[in-house]
Scaffold this motif. Structure first.
Motif, short mmCIF file in Angstrom:
data_model
loop_
_atom_site.label_atom_id
_atom_site.label_comp_id
_atom_site.label_asym_id
_atom_site.label_seq_id
_atom_site.Cartn_x
_atom_site.Cartn_y
_atom_site.Cartn_z
N LEU A 14 0.82 -1.19 0.00
CA LEU A 14 0.00 0.00 0.00
C LEU A 14 0.86 1.24 0.00
O LEU A 14 2.02 1.20 0.23
N GLY A 15 0.24 2.43 -0.20
CA GLY A 15 1.04 3.62 -0.06
C GLY A 15 0.33 4.86 -0.49
O GLY A 15 0.40 5.22 -1.64
N CYS A 16 -0.35 5.52 0.43
CA CYS A 16 -0.97 6.75 0.01
C CYS A 16 -1.33 7.64 1.16
O CYS A 16 -1.49 7.21 2.27
N GLN A 17 -1.46 8.88 0.83
CA GLN A 17 -2.05 9.87 1.71
C GLN A 17 -1.91 11.22 1.05
O GLN A 17 -0.81 11.64 0.74
N PRO A 18 -3.01 11.89 0.77
CA PRO A 18 -2.95 13.12 -0.01
C PRO A 18 -2.64 14.36 0.82
O PRO A 18 -3.29 15.37 0.69
N LEU A 19 -1.65 14.30 1.72
CA LEU A 19 -1.32 15.50 2.48
C LEU A 19 -0.47 16.44 1.65
O LEU A 19 -0.62 17.65 1.72
N LYS A 66 -8.62 9.85 0.84
CA LYS A 66 -7.61 9.45 1.82
C LYS A 66 -7.77 8.01 2.29
O LYS A 66 -7.04 7.58 3.17
N LEU A 67 -8.72 7.28 1.74
CA LEU A 67 -9.03 5.94 2.24
C LEU A 67 -9.43 5.05 1.07
O LEU A 67 -10.22 5.45 0.22
N VAL A 68 -8.87 3.83 1.04
CA VAL A 68 -9.18 2.87 -0.01
C VAL A 68 -9.95 1.71 0.59
O VAL A 68 -9.50 1.11 1.58
N PRO A 69 -11.13 1.37 0.06
CA PRO A 69 -11.87 0.20 0.57
C PRO A 69 -11.10 -1.08 0.29
O PRO A 69 -10.42 -1.21 -0.72
N ALA A 70 -11.21 -2.04 1.21
CA ALA A 70 -10.52 -3.32 1.06
C ALA A 70 -11.34 -4.42 1.71
O ALA A 70 -12.09 -4.18 2.66
N ALA A 71 -11.19 -5.63 1.18
CA ALA A 71 -11.84 -6.78 1.80
C ALA A 71 -11.19 -7.06 3.15
O ALA A 71 -9.97 -6.89 3.31
N ASP A 209 -6.26 11.27 10.20
CA ASP A 209 -5.12 12.13 9.92
C ASP A 209 -4.07 12.06 11.02
O ASP A 209 -2.86 12.10 10.74
N ARG A 210 -4.50 11.93 12.27
CA ARG A 210 -3.54 11.86 13.37
C ARG A 210 -2.63 10.64 13.22
O ARG A 210 -1.42 10.74 13.43
N SER A 211 -3.21 9.50 12.87
CA SER A 211 -2.41 8.28 12.71
C SER A 211 -1.43 8.43 11.55
O SER A 211 -0.25 8.06 11.67
N ARG A 212 -1.89 8.96 10.42
CA ARG A 212 -1.00 9.13 9.28
C ARG A 212 0.11 10.12 9.59
O ARG A 212 1.27 9.90 9.24
#
Length: 224
Positions: A14-19, A66-71, A209-212
């Motif tokens: 994985l790898g994302c965050q639109p900050l 900022k969030l991707v759905p996943a199984a 956002d705090r966790s990221r």
């Protein structure tokens, strides 16, 4: 034997965050960075067209939501992971004293993890009794479980990042930060970056956002 850690974010990792999203953070001719990091665009990846579409959709969701759905089955059970580490891991000081890691793990004195008890498990490739990697689990009073993984690829191999998934940096190094969540609420944020032949990864169940921000702050404050 050459080892390659392939990072197809949104499919395998994985790898994302639109900050501070960079549409093209690396100059077009610069596909391989010093230290063994290769950066390819989605179009350049040798994967099925359907997998490329999944990656493109993940990039779109990462930028917009900022969030991707996943199984649920594709997301880690952090409670089970913690139980495993507590049962099999040892403090990093004991693991390093036993000579089981072939490099000096990153220091934590300037990070939010400073002073927290850890449970460490060596991993990666083993040469004799020495391992090429180590993973440490911590329980932070506010963030909950945090896992730091370090893998030394300086003796062979490298890492491959997907250009469109690079959306952050760690002290100038390209990084990928992504948050995923299932319909039942199971979730994970994951940050990955590569510096001087070392592949680093931070994971936590929080997706706000705090966790990221905490993952990025921790990564930038590690001493090497």
């Amino acid at each position: 034997m050459k080892r390659t850690v392939s990072v197809l974010l949104g499919v395998v990792l994985l790898g994302c965050q639109p900050l501070a999203w960079a549409d093209d953070p690396l100059p077009p001719p610069q596909r391989t960075l010093p230290g063994g990091l290769t950066v390819n665009s989605i179009d350049e990846l040798d994967i099925l067209p359907a997998a490329k579409e999944v990656l493109r959709e993940n990039v779109r969701l990462m930028k917009e939501q900022k969030l991707v759905p996943a199984a649920e089955g594709r997301l880690p059970d952090f409670d089970a992971i913690e139980a495993h580490y507590r049962a099999r891991g040892k403090p990093l000081s004991e693991v390093t004293a036993a000579g089981k890691i072939g490099f000096a793990p990153a220091g934590l004195d300037a990070t939010p993890l400073r002073g927290l008890a850890d449970a460490a498990i060596p991993g990666g490739v083993r040469r004799g009794t020495v391992w090429s990697g180590v993973a440490r689990l911590f329980r932070h009073p506010e963030l909950g479980i945090v896992i730091l993984e370090e893998t030394d690829l300086r003796n062979g191999g490298g890492a491959m990042f997907t250009r469109e998934m690079i959306n952050a940096d760690v002290n100038g190094a390209p990084a990928m930060l992504l948050s995923k969540q299932s319909s039942s609420g199971r979730s994970e944020s994951r940050l990955m970056w590569f510096v001087d032949g070392m592949l680093y990864e931070l994971r936590t169940p929080g997706v706000d956002d705090r966790s990221r921000d905490a993952l990025l702050a921790t990564a930038r404050a590690l001493s090497r």
